[in-house]
Design an enzyme around this catalytic site. Structure first.
Site, PDB file in Angstrom:
ATOM      1  N   LYS A   1       1.067  -1.034   0.223  1.00  0.00           N
ATOM      2  CA  LYS A   1      -0.012  -0.024   0.025  1.00  0.00           C
ATOM      3  C   LYS A   1       0.908   1.225   0.101  1.00  0.00           C
ATOM      4  CE  LYS A   1      -1.996   2.956   1.967  1.00  0.00           C
ATOM      5  NZ  LYS A   1      -1.975   4.413   1.452  1.00  0.00           N
TER       6      LYS A   1
ATOM      7  N   GLU B   1       9.593   1.163  10.833  1.00  0.00           N
ATOM      8  CA  GLU B   1      10.578   1.885  10.334  1.00  0.00           C
ATOM      9  C   GLU B   1       9.858   3.458  10.584  1.00  0.00           C
ATOM     10  OE1 GLU B   1      13.625   1.666   9.694  1.00  0.00           O
ATOM     11  OE2 GLU B   1      13.797  -0.325   9.165  1.00  0.00           O
TER      12      GLU B   1
ATOM     13  N   CYS C   1      13.164  10.413   7.068  1.00  0.00           N
ATOM     14  CA  CYS C   1      13.030  10.274   8.584  1.00  0.00           C
ATOM     15  C   CYS C   1      14.081  10.632   9.346  1.00  0.00           C
ATOM     16  CB  CYS C   1      12.579   8.849   8.547  1.00  0.00           C
ATOM     17  SG  CYS C   1      13.770   7.882   7.632  1.00  0.00           S
TER      18      CYS C   1
ATOM     19  N   GLU D   1       9.064  15.814  15.272  1.00  0.00           N
ATOM     20  CA  GLU D   1       9.306  15.997  13.891  1.00  0.00           C
ATOM     21  C   GLU D   1       8.523  16.804  13.261  1.00  0.00           C
ATOM     22  OE1 GLU D   1       8.204  12.237  12.010  1.00  0.00           O
ATOM     23  OE2 GLU D   1      10.385  12.102  11.086  1.00  0.00           O
TER      24      GLU D   1
END
Ligand code: NAD
Length: 494
Positions: free
Chosen positions: A188, A262, A296, A397
């Site tokens: 996906k 992750e 990331c 973040e």
């Protein structure tokens, strides 16, 4: 400026459909959604909006392929051959794949084209691993004459859920261990950038990957949630935000799927006075600004030792101001837009928060709207000074081109403050003193530490997170083990 490249034939104006059991099929609901070019705000393609019924069909196709299709009879050598063929096809079509990503998620061609080596490198590295999976014979001390050994067996049907920030590279990274081990896959992709994974599925079929082995269900979070909860899926490999990762862990509990996560990061990059500062300035800047901060492991918390702090941070800001932000199709462009209107709002929200909390923008600090940029989602590379560890811009973040610079006193101070964050994905240390580098690397609670460089990746080097940045490792021999189960066989000899 060179001529704008022609649109790939894949983007022929026709809706892009799901890829299930080797065929393109419409979503059962018939619904489509728009994939937007973030440089222009305009529709790039219409894409099938898969839902839970489509996930059922894809998971069933993947199950058939795993249990009884030709794939189940492929020897390791056969899997290796299709992977090498796919690597050749990806190499041949890489310009097209990179261009699709540039149009779909805004990464400038100067960056997406650089992904070629990694894309084919991953496929060829894992092709090598396909023939090296092995169990052990195990001496035992059980009474009688007992022979024992282990078999390594493929986990089964894998559901992979990806973010948008490197669509083709991330799709290949998910596909590689699946093909190497003989598992099957339902992928996906992110709704913001679903196109290159669909093209990859076509290439995989052409390479000889049998129908049902690699299925792609495009759509939103609901499709991902259906995959995470699906009883016919044996493992979930997720890359994305920590918040969604937590939802997936809960959804996957029903049949106790294996999982790898992750997740997000807020990585610290630590510059000591004795570093090669001329190398560290661009190193620290590009640790954040490449891909417009949408990485990331971006080194978004820049800790600089106090004696050189002011001078160093001024230089990073000066470097940021030289970066060419603009049309991702222009080969001279270094930074493109952020991926979506929603992401623009998120990033500019953090910029406003930084300003409001008293941080000082030495570079950037705003959205860019000059000329043609006004239609897209462009943000100026931003260097905030006057930041303290408690500010939200230093803790959360942002996933945009925003760096927070903070002074530190000594190695202990840097390591303690670097670790004082829920995330633990990447980290950097810059020093010419090898003892400093080793001590700091050992002290940091993060899955990767780069020393005197940043963001260097390789198919053989494991990558993954500590703490809220997740668990499991991608790349390297460990990665393949996560797609295998160990069966012990215990045999009493006559
Ligand atoms: P996201 O978590 O919002 O979405 C990721 C994927 O999850 C998308 O495909 C989305 O449709 C799907 N999803 C959304 N809700 C879901 C649900 N309830 N169940 C299942 N799937 C669902 O992340 P994003 O905004 O696309 O990407 C940015 C995030 O990804 C950042 O946090 C970044 O750090 C992280 N990321 C991590 C790595 C890594 O290797 N650690 C790499 C790239 C990006």
């Amino acid at each position: 400026m060179s001529a704008t490249p022609a649109l790939p034939a894949f983007l022929n104006g026709q809706p892009k459909l799901l890829f299930i059991d080797g065929k393109t099929v419409a979503a059962q609901s018939g619904k489509l959604f728009d994939s937007i070019n973030p440089a222009t705000g305009e529709r790039l393609a219409q894409v099938a909006e898969g839902g839970s019924v489509d996930v059922d069909l894809a998971a069933a196709a993947a199950r058939r392929a795993f249990e009884s299709g030709p794939w189940s009879r492929f020897k390791p050598f056969d899997r290796q051959q299709v992977m090498l063929k796919l690597a050749d096809l990806v190499e041949k079509h890489y310009d097209e794949l990179a261009l699709i990503d540039t149009l779909d998620m805004g990464g400038p061609l100067s960056r997406t084209m650089l992904g070629r080596r990694r894309a084919i490198g991953l496929l060829r590295y894992y092709a090598g691993l396909a023939t090296s999976v092995q169990g052990d014979t195990i001496p035992n001390s059980a009474p009688g004459d007992i022979f024992s050994y282990t078999l390594k067996e493929a986990v089964g049907v894998v559901g992979a859920i990806n973010p948008w920030n490197g669509p083709i590279g991330l799709a290949i990274w998910k596909l590689c261990p699946v093909l190497a081990t003989g598992c099957t896959l339902v992928l996906k992709p992110a709704e913001q950038a679903p196109l290159s994974p669909l093209r990859l599925a076509e290439l995989a079929l052409e390479a000889g990957v049998p129908p049902g082995v690699f299925n792609v269900v495009t759509g939103f979070g609901e499709a991902g949630a259906a995959l995470a909860a699906h009883p016919g899926v044996d493992k979930i490999a997720f890359t994305g935000s920590t918040e969604v990762g937590q939802k997936i862990v809960r959804a996957a509990a029903g049949n106790l799927k294996r999982m790898s996560m992750e997740l997000g990061g807020k990585s610290a990059n630590i510059v000591f006075t004795d570093a090669d500062l001329d190398a560290a300035v661009p190193g620290a800047a590009m640790a954040v600004f490449q891909n417009s901060g949408q990485i990331c492991s971006a080194g978004t918390r820049l800790y600089v030792q106090r004696p050189v702090y002011d001078e160093f941070v001024e230089k990073v800001a000066a470097f940021a101001k030289t970066l060419r932000v603009g049309d991702p199709l222009d080969p001279e462009t270094q930074l493109g837009p952020v991926v979506s209107a929603e992401q623009l709002e998120r990033v500019t929200g953090y910029l406003a928060l930084g300003h409001a909390q008293g941080a000082k923008a030495l570079a950037g600090g705003e959205r860019l709207t000059q000329g043609a940029l006004a239609k897209g989602f462009f943000v100026a590379p931003t260097v905030f000074a006057g930041v303290n560890d408690d500010m939200r811009i230093a803790r959360e973040e942002i996933f945009g081109p925003v760096l927070s610079a903070l002074p530190f006193d000594d190695a202990d101070d840097a390591v303690r403050r670097a670790n004082d964050n829920p995330y633990g994905l990447g980290a950097g240390v810059w020093s010419k003193n090898v003892s400093t580098v080793h001590r700091v690397a050992r002290g940091l609670r993060s899955g990767t530490v780069w020393a005197n460089c940043y963001q260097v990746m390789d198919p053989a080097i494991p990558f993954g997170g500590y703490k809220m940045s997740g668990f499991g490792r991608e790349s390297g021999v460990e990665h393949v083990q996560e797609y295998l189960q160990t069966k012990a066989v215990i045999l009493k000899l006559d």
